[in-house]
Design a protein around this motif. Structure first.
Motif, PDB file in Angstrom:
ATOM      1  N   ARG A 159      46.951  13.504  53.282  1.00 33.68           N
ATOM      2  CA  ARG A 159      47.145  12.049  53.152  1.00 33.68           C
ATOM      3  C   ARG A 159      46.234  11.435  52.092  1.00 33.68           C
ATOM      4  N   ASP A 176      44.005  10.607  62.045  1.00 33.67           N
ATOM      5  CA  ASP A 176      43.628  10.226  63.419  1.00 33.67           C
ATOM      6  C   ASP A 176      44.193  11.198  64.449  1.00 33.67           C
ATOM      7  N   ALA A 177      45.431  11.632  64.258  1.00 30.26           N
ATOM      8  CA  ALA A 177      46.011  12.552  65.236  1.00 30.26           C
ATOM      9  C   ALA A 177      45.282  13.894  65.197  1.00 30.26           C
ATOM     10  N   ALA A 178      44.982  14.355  64.008  1.00 29.91           N
ATOM     11  CA  ALA A 178      44.341  15.664  63.867  1.00 29.91           C
ATOM     12  C   ALA A 178      42.901  15.628  64.383  1.00 29.91           C
ATOM     13  N   PHE A 187      52.583  12.072  62.097  1.00 24.02           N
ATOM     14  CA  PHE A 187      53.968  12.470  61.849  1.00 24.02           C
ATOM     15  C   PHE A 187      54.895  11.458  62.527  1.00 24.02           C
ATOM     16  N   HIS A 207      56.183  10.039  57.382  1.00 23.42           N
ATOM     17  CA  HIS A 207      55.088  11.009  57.268  1.00 23.42           C
ATOM     18  C   HIS A 207      54.987  11.501  55.828  1.00 23.42           C
TER      19      HIS A 207
HETATM   20  C1  TPP Z   1      47.115  22.724  62.676  1.00 21.37           C
HETATM   21  C2  TPP Z   1      48.332  21.945  62.238  1.00 21.37           C
HETATM   22  N1  TPP Z   1      49.284  21.664  63.136  1.00 21.37           N
HETATM   23  C3  TPP Z   1      50.382  20.970  62.768  1.00 21.37           C
HETATM   24  C4  TPP Z   1      50.541  20.559  61.480  1.00 21.37           C
HETATM   25  C5  TPP Z   1      51.815  19.795  61.042  1.00 21.37           C
HETATM   26  N2  TPP Z   1      51.450  18.411  60.678  1.00 21.37           N
HETATM   27  C6  TPP Z   1      51.218  18.076  59.404  1.00 21.37           C
HETATM   28  S1  TPP Z   1      50.730  16.506  59.248  1.00 21.37           S
HETATM   29  C7  TPP Z   1      50.866  16.213  60.887  1.00 21.37           C
HETATM   30  C8  TPP Z   1      50.519  14.865  61.429  1.00 21.37           C
HETATM   31  C9  TPP Z   1      49.124  14.503  61.081  1.00 21.37           C
HETATM   32  O1  TPP Z   1      48.788  13.268  61.589  1.00 21.37           O
HETATM   33  P1  TPP Z   1      47.376  12.622  61.287  1.00 21.37           P
HETATM   34  O2  TPP Z   1      46.297  13.592  61.573  1.00 21.37           O
HETATM   35  O3  TPP Z   1      47.295  11.340  62.010  1.00 21.37           O
HETATM   36  O4  TPP Z   1      47.396  12.411  59.718  1.00 21.37           O
HETATM   37  P2  TPP Z   1      48.401  11.533  58.844  1.00 21.37           P
HETATM   38  O5  TPP Z   1      49.448  12.434  58.277  1.00 21.37           O
HETATM   39  O6  TPP Z   1      48.973  10.484  59.723  1.00 21.37           O
HETATM   40  O7  TPP Z   1      47.556  10.956  57.793  1.00 21.37           O
HETATM   41  C10 TPP Z   1      51.290  17.362  61.536  1.00 21.37           C
HETATM   42  C11 TPP Z   1      51.545  17.452  62.989  1.00 21.37           C
HETATM   43  C12 TPP Z   1      49.543  20.921  60.570  1.00 21.37           C
HETATM   44  N3  TPP Z   1      49.630  20.618  59.279  1.00 21.37           N
HETATM   45  N4  TPP Z   1      48.434  21.573  60.975  1.00 21.37           N
END
Ligand code: TPP
Length: 820
Positions: A153, A251-253, A288, A353
């Motif tokens: 991002r 935030d999700a990660a 996502f 996303h």
């Molecule tokens: C370990 C892992 N699991 C799943 C994914 C797939 N994935 C890529 S981005 C994402 C969402 C991420 O959300 P967030 O952390 O809030 O970051 P944003 O994209 O909203 O900035 C997912 C589930 C990944 N890249 N890495």
């Protein structure tokens, strides 16, 4: 507080303010899309002049959580900052320029590369002025370098607007110039690392290293910390001042990925601290398609960070002045207390996303709201009365020129420059010319032994350790055969004396899981420590051996990172038992084995993985040789299982002394640590080099030749001796990759009467080295090659020690066959 209020009852003021300090963040105005409605709290049900002041300070665009910090000095520091420095001047022209750059970059890419993923920062473009302020403040505080880590991002935005790479390089990525240069390798543009120079508002400069990043979210965090630690160590006493680690998170990660917790836990550990990391959650309140209430169990994504006694600054991303103020406060706190800090920058995500996703399917209401929100630079210009036009025009023409330049690039640009300390080293295919002699004369080994077995006058040694050191002394003087623990100590000691630093970390590595290392002597009266390896000679290199936290992923990631910025050091990560390393599978797959192919970045990291089927159950038996071998290609790593203490000595020294920097996976012994067959005479250490294949000199007439690796070979020999037989021959494969085809041909050629070749392994048929080595062996000995192994199985080993014995016996009996 004095500058905020006058003529008030100070006791009452304190009481009221205390409530706001404690709970004010629950009613702060933190997000642009109404995600955080104020939470009613009885202690905030207050009115009057004091309460108004409390609300103004703690319930505005900044919500700070800090009252959980036990140290009053730290709480007081934040209190002071919040309550007396409200109106610090903000360089609004600069902020506007940054916002224009952030927004216009995304808009330009959006309109010119329709349908191409870029993971836009829009909705959170305040990140750019935030980073600008943090880095500017860091440079004022003495930083010279920053190690940055982030995921997809806004990464491209950061690369050009913060790291300082020419925008043309990013455009070249969108144009996908020069595809032939990366056939089968390389990486997508929003993962590749970059280095550059950041220039602050006052001209301060900082060298930026944006760490190459896999898709696996948060995995890069410990890598960045390890890199920062290595850079700090190179500098010495002022390292933590001069190198700033800064990691960004979704935030999700941040909330969901376990490695975040593991990495935070490294913050204050002696062997791993980096003097405080600045964490920025680029919080767009969505992962996502997942809403926060589906993604984390508490109000804030940042709540995990409360495992540390550190402040968390939430800030509304649509108030750039507040954002910048938080940036400075966070940075100064890091420098004041050598502490981690968290900035939770709360905005939204303007598109899906990626730009090909339609978010109105899953969040229709939210995206109706988002559709009408103006770009941040426009709302900021309106609020501040500044004119954005000239910034827009200037930047737009810069981008136009950059796009032209990017399109015409013939070569894919390399966005980074490796530091000079990498110049003596190289990767690429294995080249025998890289080999060096690793043997040492006995006199030298004795000198090291003296150092290894010495401790200060008056040191109260544990009687068991005293005996251990006596035995080591006898080993080092050639009076008894050497075991693995001793040859390891001699290898490390000799390297340190040659000026090669050593860093070993893992769970219980200082003593050694199997009581084999005792690298740190502990005085039984006062627990003072003495590390003989650090006192071999006055001008030796540094030796560091650490017990790590109980994690695999973060610690292995950290050591990988360390090895990336300290190629001269022999960096080793040790698993307690080899199978626990699968907790670090992401680090293995994404960094250790693929880093060179994806990013052209090398590592000489050593993984020590105890392996061997010894009747200890499904776990603690197998380090999963098969998995590492499956990952081998293009000489991306070395996989070895030394079967004697002497071979281990040569293997470690070779890894450190050669200029070839490629990871080394070593399957290390457990019971074999002291197995009589695995001990080595001191003369083995005088031999010139590690042998990838060990011939069986005692059975050159054999008609049956067993080929194997590791402990089973010794068990076969013992049983052959028990049976008083001369055959079959037992040939040991010590290095599985790069596969030593030539050496094997030579060794096997020494058995002219051989009619039968058998691969023997103790692992089940679907595990161990079998599926890797058998096709390669067939190239040498023909299709008649057979194999003896346990039946294919879902788990590596039985849970019953007796069943194990029975199985092992059958295996050995079958392998030895009938006497010739
Ligand atoms: C370990 C892992 N699991 C799943 C994914 C797939 N994935 C890529 S981005 C994402 C969402 C991420 O959300 P967030 O952390 O809030 O970051 P944003 O994209 O909203 O900035 C997912 C589930 C990944 N890249 N890495």
């Amino acid at each position: 507080m004095s500058t905020v209020l006058t003529n008030v009852d100070s006791e009452k003021l304190e009481r009221v303010m205390d409530s706001f300090r404690r709970w004010g963040y629950l009613q702060a105005d933190l997000d642009p899309v109404g995600h955080f409605p104020p939470v009613a709290h009885p202690e905030l049900d207050l009115s009057g002049e004091e309460a108004d002041a409390g609300r103004r300070i703690y319930c505005g665009s900044i919500g700070v959580e800090f009252m959980h910090i036990p140290d009053p000095e730290r709480r007081h520091w934040i209190q002071q900052y919040m309550e007396t420095e409200q109106s610090l001047p903000v360089n609004r022209e600069r902020v506007l320029d940054q916002l224009v750059r952030a927004d216009i970059f995304e808009q330009t890419i959006h309109s010119r590369y329709i349908g191409t993923k870029r993971y836009s920062l829009e909705g959170n473009t305040a990140l750019i002025p935030l980073l600008d302020e943090i880095l500017d403040a860091a440079s004022e505080n003495g930083a010279e370098q920053a190690v940055l880590a982030m995921s997809h991002r806004g990464r491209l935005n950061v690369i050009i607007n913060v790291v300082g790479r020419p925008a043309a390089e990013v455009f070249a990525g969108f144009e996908d110039v020069d595809p032939r240069s990366v056939l089968g390798g390389g990486d997508v543009k929003y993962h590749i690392g970059a280095t550059g120079i950041f220039t602050g508002a006052n001209g301060g400069k900082l060298r930026i290293h944006l760490v190459s990043n896999p898709s696996h979210l948060e995995a890069v965090n410990p890598v960045a910390q390890g890199r920062a630690r290595a850079k700090q160590t190179r500098i010495g006493r002022e390292g933590k001042l001069r190198v700033l680690p800064l990691t960004m998170h979704g935030d999700a990660a941040f909330a969901g990925q376990g490695i975040t917790a593991e990495t935070l836990n490294l913050a204050n550990l002696r062997g791993y601290t980096v003097g405080g990391t600045v964490h920025v959650i680029v919080n767009n309140l969505i992962g996502f398609t997942t809403n926060p209430k589906e993604g984390y169990s508490s109000r804030f994504s940042s709540d995990l960070a409360k495992r540390l006694p550190i402040p968390i600054f939430h800030v509304n991303g649509e108030d750039p002045d507040a954002v910048v103020r938080v940036g400075r406060m966070a940075l100064e706190y890091r420098y004041e207390f050598a502490s981690d800090v968290v900035v939770d920058l709360i905005g939204f995500r303007r598109h899906g996303h990626s730009e090909v996703d339609d978010p109105t399917i899953t969040q229709p209401i939210l995206y109706r709201k988002i559709k009408d929100r103006p770009l941040l630079y426009l709302s900021y210009a309106t609020r501040t009365g500044l004119d954005a036009h000239r910034f827009v025009e200037k930047f737009q023409s810069e981008l136009d020129a950059a796009q032209k330049a990017g399109k015409s690039m013939a070569k894919k640009p390399i966005m980074r420059q490796l530091p000079g300390y990498w110049s003596p080293f190289h990767g690429g295919p294995y080249n025998p010319a890289d080999e060096v002699d690793t043997g040492l004369p006995q006199a030298e080994l004795q000198r090291i032994t003296d150092g290894l077995t010495r401790y200060p006058e008056g040191f109260h040694i544990h009687p068991k350790v005293e005996k251990f050191l006596e035995q080591r002394r006898e080993m080092g003087y050639g009076k008894r055969p050497l075991d693995f623990g001793m040859t390891e100590a001699l290898a490390l000691g000799s390297l340190a004396l040659q000026g090669i630093p050593i860093r070993l970390s893992g769970q219980d590595s200082r003593r050694g899981t199997f009581n084999q290392r005792h690298s740190v002597l502990i005085d039984i009266i006062d627990e003072k420590e003495y590390v003989p390896l650090c006192h071999l000679a006055p001008h030796q290199a540094r030796v560091e051996i650490y017990n790590s936290e109980l994690s695999e992923a973060a610690v292995m990631g950290f050591e990988y990172g360390y090895s990336r910025d300290f190629p001269e050091t022999l960096v080793m990560w040790e698993a307690q038992f080899g199978d626990f390393a699968n907790g670090a599978q992401i680090i293995v797959d994404q960094f250790v084995v693929a880093g060179a192919d994806k990013w052209d970045l090398l590592t000489g990291l050593v993984l020590l993985l105890p392996h061997g089927h010894e009747g200890q159950g499904p776990e603690h038996s197998s380090a999963r040789i098969e998995r590492y071998l499956q990952l081998c290609a293009r000489d991306n790593m070395q996989v070895a299982q030394p079967s004697t203490a002497g071979q281990y000595f040569h293997l470690l020294r070779r890894q450190a002394m050669r200029k070839w920097r490629t990871p080394l996976i070593v399957f290390t012994p457990k019971s074999m640590l002291r197995h009589p067959e695995a001990l080595s005479p001191i003369t083995e250490l005088e031999q010139p080099r590690f042998q990838p294949v060990l011939a069986d000199e005692t059975a050159l007439d054999a008609s049956r030749v067993l080929l194997c690796t590791g402990k089973i070979g010794h068990e076969l020999r013992v049983e052959r001796k028990n049976l008083k037989r001369q055959s079959p021959a037992i040939v040991m494969l010590e290095q599985m990759y790069p596969f030593p085809e030539e050496e094997l041909r030579q060794v096997l050629g020494r058995y002219p009467k051989a009619t039968e070749f058998i691969w023997v392994q103790e692992e089940p048929a679907n595990m161990g080295a079998l599926s890797f080595v058998v096709p390669r062996l067939k190239r040498i000995v023909g299709t008649s090659l057979r194999s003896i192994k346990r039946a294919a199985n879902a788990t590596p080993a039985t849970g019953s020690a007796k069943a194990h014995e029975l199985e092992q016996k059958t295996l050995i009996t079958l392998a030895l066959g009938k006497p010739q």
